[in-house]
Design a protein around this motif. Structure first.
Motif, mmCIF file in Angstrom:
data_model
loop_
_atom_site.group_PDB
_atom_site.id
_atom_site.type_symbol
_atom_site.label_atom_id
_atom_site.label_comp_id
_atom_site.label_asym_id
_atom_site.label_seq_id
_atom_site.Cartn_x
_atom_site.Cartn_y
_atom_site.Cartn_z
ATOM 1 N N LYS A 73 0.845 -1.205 0.000
ATOM 2 C CA LYS A 73 0.000 0.000 0.000
ATOM 3 C C LYS A 73 0.877 1.250 0.000
ATOM 4 O O LYS A 73 0.606 2.220 -0.713
ATOM 5 C CB LYS A 73 -0.908 0.006 1.238
ATOM 6 N N ALA A 74 1.934 1.234 0.830
ATOM 7 C CA ALA A 74 2.837 2.391 0.898
ATOM 8 C C ALA A 74 3.551 2.602 -0.426
ATOM 9 O O ALA A 74 3.730 3.749 -0.877
ATOM 10 C CB ALA A 74 3.850 2.194 2.032
ATOM 11 N N ILE A 75 3.980 1.517 -1.057
ATOM 12 C CA ILE A 75 4.657 1.628 -2.357
ATOM 13 C C ILE A 75 3.729 2.270 -3.383
ATOM 14 O O ILE A 75 4.139 3.146 -4.158
ATOM 15 C CB ILE A 75 5.130 0.236 -2.822
ATOM 16 N N ASP A 76 2.457 1.873 -3.371
ATOM 17 C CA ASP A 76 1.494 2.470 -4.297
ATOM 18 C C ASP A 76 1.368 3.965 -4.060
ATOM 19 O O ASP A 76 1.303 4.758 -5.012
ATOM 20 C CB ASP A 76 0.121 1.805 -4.129
ATOM 21 N N VAL A 77 1.328 4.375 -2.783
ATOM 22 C CA VAL A 77 1.207 5.805 -2.464
ATOM 23 C C VAL A 77 2.429 6.567 -2.965
ATOM 24 O O VAL A 77 2.316 7.636 -3.573
ATOM 25 C CB VAL A 77 1.039 6.000 -0.938
ATOM 26 N N ILE A 78 3.625 6.019 -2.735
ATOM 27 C CA ILE A 78 4.853 6.692 -3.165
ATOM 28 C C ILE A 78 4.896 6.804 -4.683
ATOM 29 O O ILE A 78 5.309 7.835 -5.239
ATOM 30 C CB ILE A 78 6.093 5.945 -2.626
ATOM 31 N N ARG A 79 4.462 5.779 -5.377
ATOM 32 C CA ARG A 79 4.448 5.834 -6.844
ATOM 33 C C ARG A 79 3.486 6.904 -7.349
ATOM 34 O O ARG A 79 3.797 7.635 -8.299
ATOM 35 C CB ARG A 79 4.065 4.467 -7.402
ATOM 36 N N ARG A 80 2.330 7.008 -6.706
ATOM 37 C CA ARG A 80 1.377 8.051 -7.116
ATOM 38 C C ARG A 80 1.954 9.430 -6.868
ATOM 39 O O ARG A 80 1.810 10.341 -7.679
ATOM 40 C CB ARG A 80 0.056 7.880 -6.351
ATOM 41 N N ARG A 81 2.621 9.589 -5.732
ATOM 42 C CA ARG A 81 3.244 10.892 -5.434
ATOM 43 C C ARG A 81 4.268 11.265 -6.498
ATOM 44 O O ARG A 81 4.324 12.406 -6.963
ATOM 45 C CB ARG A 81 3.948 10.835 -4.074
ATOM 46 N N SER A 82 5.110 10.305 -6.871
ATOM 47 C CA SER A 82 6.196 10.593 -7.818
ATOM 48 C C SER A 82 5.651 10.953 -9.192
ATOM 49 O O SER A 82 6.271 11.690 -9.945
ATOM 50 C CB SER A 82 7.163 9.409 -7.906
ATOM 51 N N ARG A 83 4.461 10.422 -9.537
ATOM 52 C CA ARG A 83 3.856 10.773 -10.822
ATOM 53 C C ARG A 83 3.422 12.227 -10.845
ATOM 54 O O ARG A 83 3.524 12.905 -11.867
ATOM 55 C CB ARG A 83 2.633 9.885 -11.088
ATOM 56 N N PHE A 84 2.906 12.701 -9.696
ATOM 57 C CA PHE A 84 2.355 14.056 -9.644
ATOM 58 C C PHE A 84 3.378 15.106 -9.233
ATOM 59 O O PHE A 84 3.124 16.296 -9.334
ATOM 60 C CB PHE A 84 1.165 14.100 -8.679
ATOM 61 N N ASP A 85 4.538 14.670 -8.742
ATOM 62 C CA ASP A 85 5.569 15.623 -8.317
ATOM 63 C C ASP A 85 6.905 15.155 -8.871
ATOM 64 O O ASP A 85 7.538 14.257 -8.343
ATOM 65 C CB ASP A 85 5.615 15.705 -6.783
ATOM 66 N N ALA A 86 7.324 15.806 -9.959
ATOM 67 C CA ALA A 86 8.550 15.387 -10.646
ATOM 68 C C ALA A 86 9.790 15.604 -9.783
ATOM 69 O O ALA A 86 10.845 15.019 -10.052
ATOM 70 C CB ALA A 86 8.701 16.147 -11.958
ATOM 71 N N SER A 87 9.680 16.469 -8.729
ATOM 72 C CA SER A 87 10.850 16.734 -7.884
ATOM 73 C C SER A 87 11.163 15.558 -6.962
ATOM 74 O O SER A 87 12.249 15.471 -6.408
ATOM 75 C CB SER A 87 10.614 17.992 -7.029
ATOM 76 N N LEU A 88 10.175 14.670 -6.792
ATOM 77 C CA LEU A 88 10.431 13.517 -5.940
ATOM 78 C C LEU A 88 11.337 12.532 -6.655
ATOM 79 O O LEU A 88 11.245 12.361 -7.868
ATOM 80 C CB LEU A 88 9.106 12.812 -5.594
ATOM 81 N N PRO A 89 12.238 11.881 -5.914
ATOM 82 C CA PRO A 89 13.137 10.920 -6.558
ATOM 83 C C PRO A 89 12.362 9.727 -7.105
ATOM 84 O O PRO A 89 11.310 9.367 -6.595
ATOM 85 C CB PRO A 89 14.074 10.484 -5.425
ATOM 86 N N LYS A 90 12.884 9.155 -8.182
ATOM 87 C CA LYS A 90 12.275 7.952 -8.748
ATOM 88 C C LYS A 90 12.319 6.833 -7.714
ATOM 89 O O LYS A 90 13.306 6.673 -6.999
ATOM 90 C CB LYS A 90 13.036 7.511 -9.995
#
Length: 417
Positions: A73-90
């Motif tokens: 569940k946490a991995i899914d949240v982090i992936r969604r965040r990274s899609r919407f915020d390019a400044s977040l690390p891959k």
């Protein structure tokens, strides 16, 4: 699935939540590296459990299932965040296989995680009020409302402390780990201080209508037991012994109307003798350690009190000797005051008054109501009513707890009669 089956699964999930949620959270914090994300993932995992366990049956290892589900569940949240915020690390995540997580959970890793969580919540970079709020929320699972009620403040104040604490941990990159052997003694002191602060607020509330708050002192004992199980250090054992011995007298400390009953007037048949027996055993274990700590000495003092049939048969000479030890280990005017009261019981009220006057002459504890109350009681025992009245009135101006206020007012009325 039948409605009754769904209800059965829901009740089982609720039961597992009560027992396992703090363990699951502690492990998820380690795996995802963030408090809020771990908590969100944990709740999502329990919600999924109701649905999936109802369909597939309850797994053999519910805790490992919840940790694994929460991590995904946490991995899914982090992936969604990274899609919407390019400044977040891959995100480069290699999720452990379910078997690896189950082995980690069963192999004692979860208990290490709980120990890590305690030390992180009690990090010295955080204020003591934040340490207490974070520990009660994250380690014990109390709601912000329950913590606010216990400490007579608002839920929003507690919530702000928790948010600030988590932000400090994140921004200061406070490591989620048990300290090294070199740092452990200093860091352990802060953890024990937090637990004892929580206990004291439950054992003798700083203000308000009630003398005690059993739920809060009980939570501190539970936390102390957990720490003792994870880290059986003599000072941890000593603190648990001290809390058990103090708490054993709780039912005898107040009358039915909530009024304070002093130790000398307590019905000792109301004491919790199973707690006393356990407290004595742990106190002896802590006192026998090569390095004698302050909690071990305090537990030994409490053990002497709970060994006596009444106040007059108490071994006051032994208590004074233990206070002498405590003063050398931790010099403090509060310890001096307690020793002065013990000396008064051993040598008479005048001896105690002289020691209390020395503390006051140094300008210490002048605004501590218990010093003036103790001084007043010793003057009362000597029959010096004028001095006793003056000291009781000083205590009355400083007291903030209603049962203690009523007790002092009762003593003043007794002086008049």
């Amino acid at each position: 699935m039948e409605h009754s089956d769904i209800q059965l699964v829901r009740r089982k999930v609720e039961e597992i939540y009560r027992i396992e949620s703090r363990r699951v959270l502690a492990t998820l914090i380690r795996l995802v590296g963030e408090f809020d994300l771990a908590e969100e993932a944990m709740h999502d995992a329990f919600a999924s459990a109701v649905e999936q366990w109802g369909r597939d049956g309850i797994p053999n290892n519910p805790r490992a299932w919840l940790v694994s589900a929460g991590r995904f569940k946490a991995i899914d949240v982090i992936r969604r965040r990274s899609r919407f915020d390019a400044s977040l690390p891959k995100l480069a995540v290699k999720p452990e296989a379910a078997a690896e997580i189950e082995e980690d959970v069963d192999g004692g890793g979860v208990e290490d995680d709980r120990l890590r969580l305690i030390f992180t919540c009690c990090h010295p970079a955080l204020s003591s009020s934040t340490q207490i709020a974070l520990t009660l929320r994250e380690v014990c699972g109390l709601t912000t409302e329950a913590i606010a009620t216990a400490f007579l403040t608002t839920p929003s104040t507690i919530a702000q402390r928790i948010v600030r604490g988590k932000a400090k941990i994140r921004d200061a990159r406070i490591p989620y780990q048990v300290p090294s052997m070199e740092d452990l003694p200093a860091r352990l002191d802060s953890v024990l201080a937090v637990i004892y602060l929580v206990f004291n607020e439950g054992y003798s509330a700083s203000s308000g209508e009630s003398l005690t708050r059993a739920d809060l002192s009980g939570e501190a004992i539970r936390l102390g037991r957990l720490l003792m199980q994870l880290l059986p250090d003599p000072e941890v054992i000593g603190l648990v012994a001290l809390m058990l011995l103090h708490d054993s007298r709780r039912k005898a400390r107040t009358a039915e109307n909530g009024d304070l009953i002093l130790l000398e007037d307590q019905d000792r048949s109301l004491w919790n003798w199973s707690q006393i027996e356990e407290g004595h055993r742990l106190a002896g274990e802590a006192f026998a350690a090569p390095m004698l700590g302050v909690h071990a000495i305090q537990a030994a003092i409490a053990a002497v009190h709970t060994s006596a049939a009444d106040t007059t048969s108490t071994d006051w000479a032994k208590i004074v000797a233990l206070y002498d030890l405590l003063l050398r280990a931790e010099p403090s005017p509060i310890v001096e005051l307690n020793r002065a009261v013990a000396v008064a019981m051993r040598d008479g009220p005048q001896a105690g008054i002289e020691l209390i006057n020395v503390i006051l002459e140094r300008g210490q504890l002048a605004r501590y109501h218990l010093l003036h109350a103790a001084q007043a009681d010793l003057y009362r025992r000597l029959g010096q009513k004028v001095q006793a009245r003056s000291s009781y009135e000083s205590a009355l101006k400083l007291v903030s707890q209603e049962p203690e206020r009523r007790f002092i007012e009762k003593r003043l009325r007794e002086l008049d009669s």
